[in-house]
Design an enzyme around this catalytic site. Structure first.
Site, PDB file in Angstrom:
ATOM      1  CB  SER A  50      26.559  -6.958  14.215  1.00 52.16           C
ATOM      2  OG  SER A  50      26.869  -7.146  15.588  1.00 52.16           O
ATOM      3  CG  HIS A  51      30.939  -7.471  16.562  1.00 51.06           C
ATOM      4  ND1 HIS A  51      29.660  -7.020  16.818  1.00 51.06           N
ATOM      5  CD2 HIS A  51      31.767  -6.521  17.048  1.00 51.06           C
ATOM      6  CE1 HIS A  51      29.726  -5.858  17.446  1.00 51.06           C
ATOM      7  NE2 HIS A  51      30.989  -5.533  17.593  1.00 51.06           N
ATOM      8  CD  GLU A 192      23.230  -5.735  16.476  1.00 48.69           C
ATOM      9  OE1 GLU A 192      22.237  -5.893  15.742  1.00 48.69           O
ATOM     10  OE2 GLU A 192      24.038  -6.645  16.722  1.00 48.69           O
TER      11      GLU A 192
END
Length: 343
Positions: A50-51, A192
């Site tokens: 997600s990053h 998320e």
């Protein structure tokens, strides 16, 4: 289940190079692009997708719409012996932190404990990576970063503070971190929820509330409402604690006034970070090493227990050996981004 071939995997260096190419094509200077690209690769290496590359299109969009100034030059000031400030100039947080970190570490070496405030900043990605760099230099690292409001105060429905992570890293005495704690004030990081909303997937119950303040498993509705604080009112307290350091003490924008970290609307978010570097020898009477090892051993000795950050370390080892899976659709996106905003 599809088994990925070697061609479906990239090394961290290859991911860094692809991210640099995309960011540079969208107007980022090398000083701005390189630290962020390295952080994207580090996120992929840790298994925190997600990053990682998933966020690269947002970074590029923010360069082109002006939410991030791609040519910003961070200004580092050491006004007092133990006080460092960095004006990120509305550039990427990673470049500002990279510019200020050597000065922070020098200050900590001289006086034992030093703090660094970063203002007019942006989303700093995985906060734990920044404090891990402090631990790698032999100091205990403590960090805070604020975010656009997404958590309501206890009993309320309107968001006032962000998910506002804090992170702690302790040195292992060998140029690394013995363990790293990195947690947000919400049950789960907002990224998320964003990831599941884009995929059209539901979120687990207990992650978020809709605009009416009711629990929801619809990721899209959750993004219209608020994130659930971890531990109820205690999570709100943790978010406020971080807001005091990363916004108020840093001179950055409060989360309630910051523009979103996603989408082109609102101008630079101008959020902030705050870091401490603490020399264990200056405070522990020489027993820090023994105490921290004893603590780590006790945590690891419990049946089923593990040190904070253990799963990330395992993911690093696996990805270093096997490479990082990058599917065909994401490769197409990387190729497109490398051609610039008109592509």
């Amino acid at each position: 289940m599809t088994t990925l071939s070697a061609d479906d995997r990239l090394s961290p260096d290859a991911i860094t190079a692809a991210a640099v190419a995309a960011l540079r094509a969208h107007g980022a200077s090398a000083e701005q692009a390189i630290p962020l690209a390295a952080a994207i690769a580090a996120a992929e290496r840790d298994g925190i997708r997600s990053h990682g590359l998933m966020y690269l299109p947002i970074y590029c969009e923010h360069l082109t719409c002006g939410k991030v100034i791609g040519t910003a030059v961070p200004t580092v000031t050491r006004a007092k012996a133990a006080s460092v400030t960095v004006d990120a100039g509305n550039g990427f947080a990673h470049a500002a932190i990279a510019a200020g970190l050597p000065v922070l570490l020098d200050a900590a070496r001289e006086v034992g404990l030093a703090g660094m405030a970063v203002r007019r900043s942006y989303n700093c990605g995985i906060l734990g990576h920044h404090v891990e760099a402090i631990a790698a230099a032999g100091f205990v690292g403590l960090g805070f970063t604020n975010a656009p409001a997404s958590i309501a105060p206890a009993g309320g429905r309107k968001p006032v503070v962000g998910t506002n992570p804090w992170a702690l890293a302790v040195p292992d005495g060998a140029g690394g971190a013995l363990f790293v704690i990195d947690q947000s004030a919400s049950v789960v990081a907002k990224s998320e929820v964003v990831k599941r909303a884009k995929a059209g997937e539901p979120i687990p119950e207990g992650w978020a509330f809709d605009a009416q303040g009711l629990p929801t498993t619809d990721a899209a509705e959750a993004l219209k409402g608020t994130m659930a604080p971890s531990g109820g009112y205690k999570g709100v307290g943790a978010a406020v604690l971080t807001e005091v350091f990363a916004a108020c003490l840093a001179g950055a924008t409060l989360g309630k006034d910051a523009s979103p970290f996603s989408g082109p609307v609102g101008g630079p978010p101008a959020t902030g970070q705050f870091f401490f570097a603490i020399d264990p020898a200056a405070t522990s009477g020489g027993v820090f090493g023994d105490r921290i090892v004893a603590l780590a051993e006790a945590l690891g000795a419990e049946t089923g227990g593990r040190l904070p950050g253990a799963r990330k370390k395992a993911a690093r080892a696996r990805h270093d050996a096997e490479g990082i899976a990058v599917d065909a659709a994401l490769r197409v996106t990387l190729d497109r981004l490398a051609k610039g905003p008109a592509a």
